[in-house]
Design a protein around this motif. Structure first.
Motif, PDB file in Angstrom:
ATOM      1  N   ILE A  82       0.859  -1.177   0.000  1.00 44.85           N
ATOM      2  CA  ILE A  82       0.000   0.000   0.000  1.00 44.85           C
ATOM      3  C   ILE A  82       0.895   1.226   0.000  1.00 44.85           C
ATOM      4  O   ILE A  82       1.816   1.343   0.809  1.00 44.85           O
ATOM      5  N   CYS A  83       0.617   2.128  -0.943  1.00 43.93           N
ATOM      6  CA  CYS A  83       1.446   3.313  -1.104  1.00 43.93           C
ATOM      7  C   CYS A  83       1.306   4.241   0.097  1.00 43.93           C
ATOM      8  O   CYS A  83       0.200   4.528   0.560  1.00 43.93           O
ATOM      9  N   ARG A  84       2.457   4.732   0.569  1.00 42.28           N
ATOM     10  CA  ARG A  84       2.495   5.656   1.696  1.00 42.28           C
ATOM     11  C   ARG A  84       3.000   7.026   1.285  1.00 42.28           C
ATOM     12  O   ARG A  84       3.291   7.858   2.150  1.00 42.28           O
ATOM     13  N   ALA A  85       3.124   7.287  -0.001  1.00 40.18           N
ATOM     14  CA  ALA A  85       3.605   8.593  -0.455  1.00 40.18           C
ATOM     15  C   ALA A  85       2.546   9.664  -0.186  1.00 40.18           C
ATOM     16  O   ALA A  85       1.398   9.362   0.138  1.00 40.18           O
ATOM     17  N   GLU A  86       2.941  10.904  -0.324  1.00 43.15           N
ATOM     18  CA  GLU A  86       2.114  12.036   0.093  1.00 43.15           C
ATOM     19  C   GLU A  86       0.733  12.055  -0.555  1.00 43.15           C
ATOM     20  O   GLU A  86      -0.272  12.256   0.116  1.00 43.15           O
ATOM     21  N   SER A  87       0.659  11.845  -1.854  1.00 39.56           N
ATOM     22  CA  SER A  87      -0.634  11.888  -2.535  1.00 39.56           C
ATOM     23  C   SER A  87      -1.572  10.814  -1.997  1.00 39.56           C
ATOM     24  O   SER A  87      -2.743  11.080  -1.730  1.00 39.56           O
ATOM     25  N   CYS A  88      -1.057   9.626  -1.839  1.00 41.65           N
ATOM     26  CA  CYS A  88      -1.899   8.545  -1.323  1.00 41.65           C
ATOM     27  C   CYS A  88      -2.305   8.811   0.128  1.00 41.65           C
ATOM     28  O   CYS A  88      -3.449   8.541   0.511  1.00 41.65           O
ATOM     29  N   GLN A  89      -1.390   9.353   0.917  1.00 42.55           N
ATOM     30  CA  GLN A  89      -1.742   9.699   2.298  1.00 42.55           C
ATOM     31  C   GLN A  89      -2.867  10.726   2.322  1.00 42.55           C
ATOM     32  O   GLN A  89      -3.809  10.609   3.101  1.00 42.55           O
ATOM     33  N   ALA A  90      -2.773  11.708   1.443  1.00 37.92           N
ATOM     34  CA  ALA A  90      -3.795  12.761   1.396  1.00 37.92           C
ATOM     35  C   ALA A  90      -5.156  12.213   0.977  1.00 37.92           C
ATOM     36  O   ALA A  90      -6.190  12.798   1.304  1.00 37.92           O
ATOM     37  N   MET A  91      -5.153  11.092   0.273  1.00 35.12           N
ATOM     38  CA  MET A  91      -6.396  10.530  -0.240  1.00 35.12           C
ATOM     39  C   MET A  91      -6.867   9.306   0.548  1.00 35.12           C
ATOM     40  O   MET A  91      -7.716   8.553   0.083  1.00 35.12           O
ATOM     41  N   GLY A  92      -6.315   9.097   1.756  1.00 41.30           N
ATOM     42  CA  GLY A  92      -6.856   8.061   2.628  1.00 41.30           C
ATOM     43  C   GLY A  92      -6.036   6.803   2.805  1.00 41.30           C
ATOM     44  O   GLY A  92      -6.553   5.802   3.306  1.00 41.30           O
ATOM     45  N   PHE A 117      -0.627 -13.792   2.700  1.00 42.51           N
ATOM     46  CA  PHE A 117      -0.200 -12.463   2.276  1.00 42.51           C
ATOM     47  C   PHE A 117       0.909 -11.923   3.169  1.00 42.51           C
ATOM     48  O   PHE A 117       0.957 -12.207   4.363  1.00 42.51           O
ATOM     49  N   THR A 118       1.773 -11.108   2.561  1.00 46.71           N
ATOM     50  CA  THR A 118       2.734 -10.272   3.276  1.00 46.71           C
ATOM     51  C   THR A 118       2.307  -8.840   3.009  1.00 46.71           C
ATOM     52  O   THR A 118       2.069  -8.467   1.859  1.00 46.71           O
ATOM     53  N   LEU A 119       2.193  -8.027   4.053  1.00 41.51           N
ATOM     54  CA  LEU A 119       1.768  -6.635   3.924  1.00 41.51           C
ATOM     55  C   LEU A 119       2.988  -5.731   4.045  1.00 41.51           C
ATOM     56  O   LEU A 119       3.730  -5.813   5.027  1.00 41.51           O
ATOM     57  N   GLU A 120       3.191  -4.890   3.029  1.00 42.85           N
ATOM     58  CA  GLU A 120       4.353  -4.006   3.012  1.00 42.85           C
ATOM     59  C   GLU A 120       3.969  -2.608   2.561  1.00 42.85           C
ATOM     60  O   GLU A 120       3.034  -2.445   1.773  1.00 42.85           O
ATOM     61  N   PRO A 121       4.734  -1.610   3.010  1.00 41.68           N
ATOM     62  CA  PRO A 121       4.521  -0.261   2.484  1.00 41.68           C
ATOM     63  C   PRO A 121       5.222  -0.108   1.144  1.00 41.68           C
ATOM     64  O   PRO A 121       6.179  -0.816   0.850  1.00 41.68           O
ATOM     65  N   ALA A 122       4.735   0.793   0.349  1.00 46.37           N
ATOM     66  CA  ALA A 122       5.415   1.207  -0.886  1.00 46.37           C
ATOM     67  C   ALA A 122       5.515   2.725  -0.803  1.00 46.37           C
ATOM     68  O   ALA A 122       4.696   3.373  -0.149  1.00 46.37           O
ATOM     69  N   TYR A 123       6.512   3.275  -1.438  1.00 47.65           N
ATOM     70  CA  TYR A 123       6.706   4.719  -1.387  1.00 47.65           C
ATOM     71  C   TYR A 123       6.669   5.298  -2.786  1.00 47.65           C
ATOM     72  O   TYR A 123       7.641   5.808  -3.282  1.00 47.65           O
ATOM     73  N   CYS A 124       5.537   5.173  -3.402  1.00 45.80           N
ATOM     74  CA  CYS A 124       5.104   5.692  -4.688  1.00 45.80           C
ATOM     75  C   CYS A 124       5.011   4.564  -5.705  1.00 45.80           C
ATOM     76  O   CYS A 124       6.013   3.938  -6.055  1.00 45.80           O
TER      77      CYS A 124
END
Length: 160
Positions: A82-92, A117-124
């Protein structure tokens, strides 16, 4: 050095190092190729990578741990990012991450209770105009809501 990496995997490591070691800035291409081939960068190959590139083990380890893409152990099941970059953060994305953690029963860098499943952050993920974004395996999804997350996970569970 006690090795837990299989002889086949060590052979691949040696082949990649022999082919790429003389490239300028070889560390990241080597790490990417090993991660793609082995599913991780085994800790017991870090000293060899460092030696071939004339780097310290700490330098190689530092690069591996700095970039969230690299892992020391293979992922369990399908990787959900799941993306954690600024745009995605701003959109929920933060709410989506909380939902995913609850639904899968794990935290980031963890594995679902059933091992699917393995759950990981993505940064864009490059879908800033269609945030929040996520991947399930190699498939990228945009405008993901908690309900869409549930549907994507259900679909992923039903396909090999």
């Amino acid at each position: 050095m006690t090795t837990t990496t299989s002889p086949e995997s060590l052979g691949l490591v040696h082949e990649v190092l022999a082919r790429r070691a003389s490239e300028p800035g070889a560390l990241l291409p080597i790490l990417h190729e090993l991660q793609d081939a082995l599913g991780c960068i085994p800790a017991d190959v870090v000293p060899e990578i460092a030696s071939v590139l004339n780097l310290s083990r700490a330098e190689v380890h530092g690069v591996i741990t700095y970039y969230h893409h690299f892992r020391a152990e293979p992922a369990v099941g399908k990787v959900v990012q799941i993306c954690r970059a600024e745009s995605c953060q701003a959109m929920g994305a933060d709410a989506l991450i909380a939902h995913a953690q609850h639904k899968l029963g794990c935290t980031m860098h963890g594995h679902s209770k059933d091992g699917a499943f393995t759950l990981e952050p993505a940064y864009c993920l490059g879908l800033c105009a269609m945030s929040p974004a996520m991947t399930v395996g190699e498939e990228v999804h945009a405008r993901v809501t908690p309900q869409r997350f549930d549907a994507l996970i259900a679909e992923a569970r039903s396909t090999p």
